[in-house]
Scaffold this motif. Structure first.
Motif, PDB file in Angstrom:
ATOM      1  N   VAL A  15       0.838  -1.200   0.000  1.00 23.84           N
ATOM      2  CA  VAL A  15       0.000   0.000   0.000  1.00 23.84           C
ATOM      3  C   VAL A  15       0.870   1.246   0.000  1.00 23.84           C
ATOM      4  N   LEU A  16       1.909   1.250   0.853  1.00 21.73           N
ATOM      5  CA  LEU A  16       2.804   2.404   0.892  1.00 21.73           C
ATOM      6  C   LEU A  16       3.554   2.563  -0.425  1.00 21.73           C
TER       7      LEU A  16
ATOM      8  N   LEU B 166      -3.917   5.117 -14.903  1.00 22.46           N
ATOM      9  CA  LEU B 166      -3.033   4.881 -13.756  1.00 22.46           C
ATOM     10  C   LEU B 166      -3.710   4.002 -12.713  1.00 22.46           C
ATOM     11  N   LYS B 167      -4.939   4.331 -12.365  1.00 25.10           N
ATOM     12  CA  LYS B 167      -5.630   3.629 -11.290  1.00 25.10           C
ATOM     13  C   LYS B 167      -6.125   2.242 -11.685  1.00 25.10           C
ATOM     14  N   THR B 168      -6.144   1.942 -12.969  1.00 25.71           N
ATOM     15  CA  THR B 168      -6.566   0.603 -13.410  1.00 25.71           C
ATOM     16  C   THR B 168      -5.406  -0.213 -13.973  1.00 25.71           C
TER      17      THR B 168
ATOM     18  N   VAL C 262      -6.584 -10.658  -9.668  1.00 26.05           N
ATOM     19  CA  VAL C 262      -7.652  -9.857 -10.276  1.00 26.05           C
ATOM     20  C   VAL C 262      -8.569  -9.318  -9.183  1.00 26.05           C
ATOM     21  N   GLU C 263      -8.947 -10.178  -8.265  1.00 24.95           N
ATOM     22  CA  GLU C 263      -9.843  -9.771  -7.179  1.00 24.95           C
ATOM     23  C   GLU C 263      -9.202  -8.675  -6.326  1.00 24.95           C
ATOM     24  N   LYS C 264      -7.947  -8.847  -5.978  1.00 32.05           N
ATOM     25  CA  LYS C 264      -7.224  -7.868  -5.165  1.00 32.05           C
ATOM     26  C   LYS C 264      -7.114  -6.525  -5.886  1.00 32.05           C
ATOM     27  N   GLU C 265      -6.730  -6.569  -7.158  1.00 33.09           N
ATOM     28  CA  GLU C 265      -6.575  -5.328  -7.935  1.00 33.09           C
ATOM     29  C   GLU C 265      -7.924  -4.630  -8.126  1.00 33.09           C
ATOM     30  N   PHE C 266      -8.967  -5.424  -8.317  1.00 31.85           N
ATOM     31  CA  PHE C 266     -10.308  -4.848  -8.468  1.00 31.85           C
ATOM     32  C   PHE C 266     -10.710  -4.106  -7.198  1.00 31.85           C
TER      33      PHE C 266
ATOM     34  N   GLN D 109      -8.814  -2.778  -5.043  1.00 29.09           N
ATOM     35  CA  GLN D 109      -8.007  -1.570  -4.884  1.00 29.09           C
ATOM     36  C   GLN D 109      -8.478  -0.448  -5.813  1.00 29.09           C
ATOM     37  N   ALA D 110      -8.951  -0.796  -6.978  1.00 25.29           N
ATOM     38  CA  ALA D 110      -9.332   0.215  -7.971  1.00 25.29           C
ATOM     39  C   ALA D 110     -10.765   0.726  -7.784  1.00 25.29           C
TER      40      ALA D 110
END
Length: 179
Positions: free
Chosen positions: A9-10, A71-73, A107-111, A113-114
């Motif tokens: 996260v950091l 950037l965010k995706t 995919v689940e984790k990135e989703f 986060q976005a």
């Protein structure tokens, strides 16, 4: 929070801050980003009280919208590409395949986060082409991600992947045209 997750996260916050600080997108006002270096790592603070992604308000500047959406995706888009690469090159793949399970988790984790931070990011002040392309891209990246995390098969995956690919190409094209 786990040490690895906290570091990720950091690190993500630091990269986002570096990207935002390095881009002058024009428009009104502008802003500043302060990055504090501690022990060789970028540290960014958040004013939010929850550990989830911060919401982004509507962005009405076309260049800034393109930059922020892509950037965010980026992580999610890369995870989707990894999934597609594995499944399109392997006959008889299954969601129980260990490498595919890892990608589905990514995919689940990135989703998570976005989204939902990107809901409502597309401002009405951007050009019609970018407004339509960004909204369609966000809709199709959600659909393809959902098809994967719900472990759908080819009848759902193929159209979702195709729609996402076309939407990504269209967004890249219209964003490139904005300079």
């Amino acid at each position: 929070m786990k040490v690895v997750a906290k570091a990720a996260v950091l690190g993500l916050a630091g990269l986002t801050a570096f990207g935002a600080a390095g881009c002058n997108r024009g428009g009104s006002g502008g802003g500043t980003t302060t990055i504090i270096q501690q022990g060789g790592a970028a540290v960014a603070s958040s004013s939010g009280s929850s550990p989830g992604p911060a919401s982004v308000g509507p962005i009405n500047d076309s260049k800034e919208l393109c930059h922020q959406v892509l950037l965010k995706t980026r992580g999610l888009s890369n995870a989707l590409s990894s999934f597609w690469k594995i499944t399109s090159n392997r006959d008889g793949w299954s969601y129980t395949d260990s490498d595919l399970g890892d990608v589905v988790s990514r995919v689940e984790k990135e989703f998570e986060q976005a989204f939902p931070a990107l809901d409502g990011i597309v401002g009405k002040g951007v050009s019609v082409d970018i407004f339509d392309a960004a909204n369609n891209y966000l809709k199709t990246i959600k659909s393809f991600s959902t098809a994967i995390t719900e472990q759908q098969h080819n009848d759902k995956l193929n159209p979702a992947a195709s729609d996402f690919g076309h939407a990504k190409d269209k967004l890249s094209d219209v964003c490139s045209a904005t300079g």
